[in-house]
Design a protein around this motif. Sequence first.
Motif, PDB file in Angstrom:
ATOM      1  N   ILE A   1       0.884  -1.174   0.000  1.00  0.00           N
ATOM      2  CA  ILE A   1       0.000   0.000   0.000  1.00  0.00           C
ATOM      3  C   ILE A   1       0.923   1.225   0.000  1.00  0.00           C
ATOM      4  CG2 ILE A   1      -1.693   1.316   1.332  1.00  0.00           C
ATOM      5  CD1 ILE A   1      -2.774  -1.309   2.404  1.00  0.00           C
ATOM      6  N   PRO A   2       0.710   2.202  -0.906  1.00  0.00           N
ATOM      7  CA  PRO A   2       1.657   3.326  -1.005  1.00  0.00           C
ATOM      8  C   PRO A   2       1.551   4.326   0.143  1.00  0.00           C
ATOM      9  CG  PRO A   2      -0.163   3.652  -2.532  1.00  0.00           C
ATOM     10  CD  PRO A   2      -0.361   2.295  -1.922  1.00  0.00           C
ATOM     11  N   ARG A   3       2.125   3.925   1.274  1.00  0.00           N
ATOM     12  CA  ARG A   3       2.192   4.797   2.442  1.00  0.00           C
ATOM     13  C   ARG A   3       3.659   5.031   2.787  1.00  0.00           C
ATOM     14  NH1 ARG A   3      -2.690   5.560   5.254  1.00  0.00           N
ATOM     15  NH2 ARG A   3      -1.408   6.573   6.820  1.00  0.00           N
ATOM     16  N   SER A   4       3.961   6.230   3.259  1.00  0.00           N
ATOM     17  CA  SER A   4       5.336   6.578   3.616  1.00  0.00           C
ATOM     18  C   SER A   4       5.575   6.496   5.122  1.00  0.00           C
ATOM     19  CB  SER A   4       5.659   7.991   3.118  1.00  0.00           C
ATOM     20  OG  SER A   4       4.728   8.927   3.660  1.00  0.00           O
ATOM     21  N   ASP A   5       4.543   6.110   5.875  1.00  0.00           N
ATOM     22  CA  ASP A   5       4.659   6.114   7.336  1.00  0.00           C
ATOM     23  C   ASP A   5       4.758   4.704   7.917  1.00  0.00           C
ATOM     24  OD1 ASP A   5       2.098   5.365   6.676  1.00  0.00           O
ATOM     25  OD2 ASP A   5       1.089   6.696   8.105  1.00  0.00           O
ATOM     26  N   ILE A   6       5.301   3.758   7.137  1.00  0.00           N
ATOM     27  CA  ILE A   6       5.477   2.400   7.662  1.00  0.00           C
ATOM     28  C   ILE A   6       6.942   2.001   7.568  1.00  0.00           C
ATOM     29  CG2 ILE A   6       3.145   1.615   7.124  1.00  0.00           C
ATOM     30  CD1 ILE A   6       4.282   0.209   4.657  1.00  0.00           C
ATOM     31  N   GLU A   7       7.374   1.232   8.527  1.00  0.00           N
ATOM     32  CA  GLU A   7       8.722   0.674   8.498  1.00  0.00           C
ATOM     33  C   GLU A   7       8.601  -0.825   8.334  1.00  0.00           C
ATOM     34  OE1 GLU A   7      11.371   1.773  11.596  1.00  0.00           O
ATOM     35  OE2 GLU A   7      10.921   3.910  11.454  1.00  0.00           O
ATOM     36  N   ILE A   8       9.025  -1.315   7.187  1.00  0.00           N
ATOM     37  CA  ILE A   8       8.922  -2.738   6.901  1.00  0.00           C
ATOM     38  C   ILE A   8      10.113  -3.468   7.508  1.00  0.00           C
ATOM     39  CG2 ILE A   8       8.857  -4.461   5.053  1.00  0.00           C
ATOM     40  CD1 ILE A   8       7.620  -2.303   3.256  1.00  0.00           C
ATOM     41  N   ASP A   9       9.833  -4.511   8.256  1.00  0.00           N
ATOM     42  CA  ASP A   9      10.876  -5.371   8.805  1.00  0.00           C
ATOM     43  C   ASP A   9      11.418  -6.224   7.655  1.00  0.00           C
ATOM     44  OD1 ASP A   9      12.442  -7.286  10.032  1.00  0.00           O
ATOM     45  OD2 ASP A   9      11.043  -7.652  11.685  1.00  0.00           O
ATOM     46  N   GLU A  10      12.617  -5.876   7.192  1.00  0.00           N
ATOM     47  CA  GLU A  10      13.165  -6.539   6.007  1.00  0.00           C
ATOM     48  C   GLU A  10      13.400  -8.030   6.207  1.00  0.00           C
ATOM     49  OE1 GLU A  10      16.478  -4.501   4.325  1.00  0.00           O
ATOM     50  OE2 GLU A  10      15.386  -2.603   4.107  1.00  0.00           O
TER      51      GLU A  10
END
Length: 436
Positions: A362-371
């Motif tokens: 989802i095009p959100r800039s407020d998430i930090e994805i756990d790689e």
Amino acid sequence: MKTKMALILMVIFSMLLAACSGASESSSKEDGKVEIRLLTRMAGTTKQVEIYKDIIKEFKKKHPDVVIVDESQGDESAFNNKLKTDLASGTLPNIFRIQGVANLGEYIETGLLMDMDPILKEDPSWGEGFTEGALKYYQVQSYEGTYGIPMESGLIGVYYNEEVFKKAGIDKFPETWKELLTAIEKLKDIDVTPIALGAKSTFMAGHLHDQIFYKWAGTEAAKKLGSRELKWTDKEVVETLQLVKDLNDMDAFGKDAAGLNDEIVLTNFLEGKAGMIITGPWNIGNFTDSSKTKFTESIKVAKFPYFEEKPEFKNEDMQVLSPYMVNGKLKGKEKEYTIELLKMLTSSEAAKRFAEESQFLIPRSDIEIDESKVSKIFLKNIELGSTSTGIAVDVFDFDPLPSMQDRTRNSIVSMFINATPKQAAEEIQKEIDDSK
């Protein structure tokens, strides 16, 4: 007698009022429950659909007075047919989607689409989290407002099997068109279908043309087709169709591509019978699932090759950008509940879960994805997508004629059978000219 007649008229008048009230509040049930209808593409057995359904279950637990009627369709044709029926009958769902942006004007003018700007502004913790470019895509020229909430994004690129490539003597993915043609011949030499494409599923042929069009003419040229500054019969546009036919003529998709559907060719790719497939991030789950393919470590992603003579369009890319749209006729509790569900489906918490559990962005800039929770191929898709200088979905997205989705794709498919690029272009242009 007069008194009786007056009573009868009062009863009839009361019934008419009740009927009118029921028409305006069509989703309020007699038992006091509110009905919310959904028509999305979230259907099937994928992980992202499972998450979508989990969120709906969570919403229903919070609101036992709500009945959810989910009519979502995974198949594009089935979805389009259902939406056409709803539009024709004037019974649009609460949450739905319309393909394209240029043809949204008529729905905005009739009030069928809700302007999301007030909703985005009144809840900045939710609204400001979306990427600016994704929201701008649903800001329609000549109309104020934002008429869709982006719920999916990502590069539509070329997924390729590195193991199969090496077997064919291809050391790296082809960056240019000439290198692509060489790779196709090498894959044919080892009896592997170079590109998995089934033209029976017309979107696959359409997506191929989209990729070629943006690398040859740029995304702005698609907008010029929509504004009629360009014609499909213009030389540079016909050239893009010719390039599609050139690939088919050299058996880049095998000899029977016209009769194959997307499911068959996807299976061929997963089994290593095809070297490449043009698709989006929605298939990453298939590529990383060891129960579906033994090539989980070998499947990589790249941008569609660019043309050496057109370096300015090297990073003009096709990306998926799908919305949720909201029925503009909603009022009261029905509107309130619908907006709440929409926010739950597109929140930063939902976006994080979609990304980490199903490789769905989802095009959100407020998430930090756990790689550590996502695949390398998913991260590579995000990385490649971030370098795009021009972004578009399908060429017909910019055309105000709703019929152009079917017309363009069917005419492109006709070249897989017996039509020439010139004939395909003339057929598409005739659709436009006849509409005037």
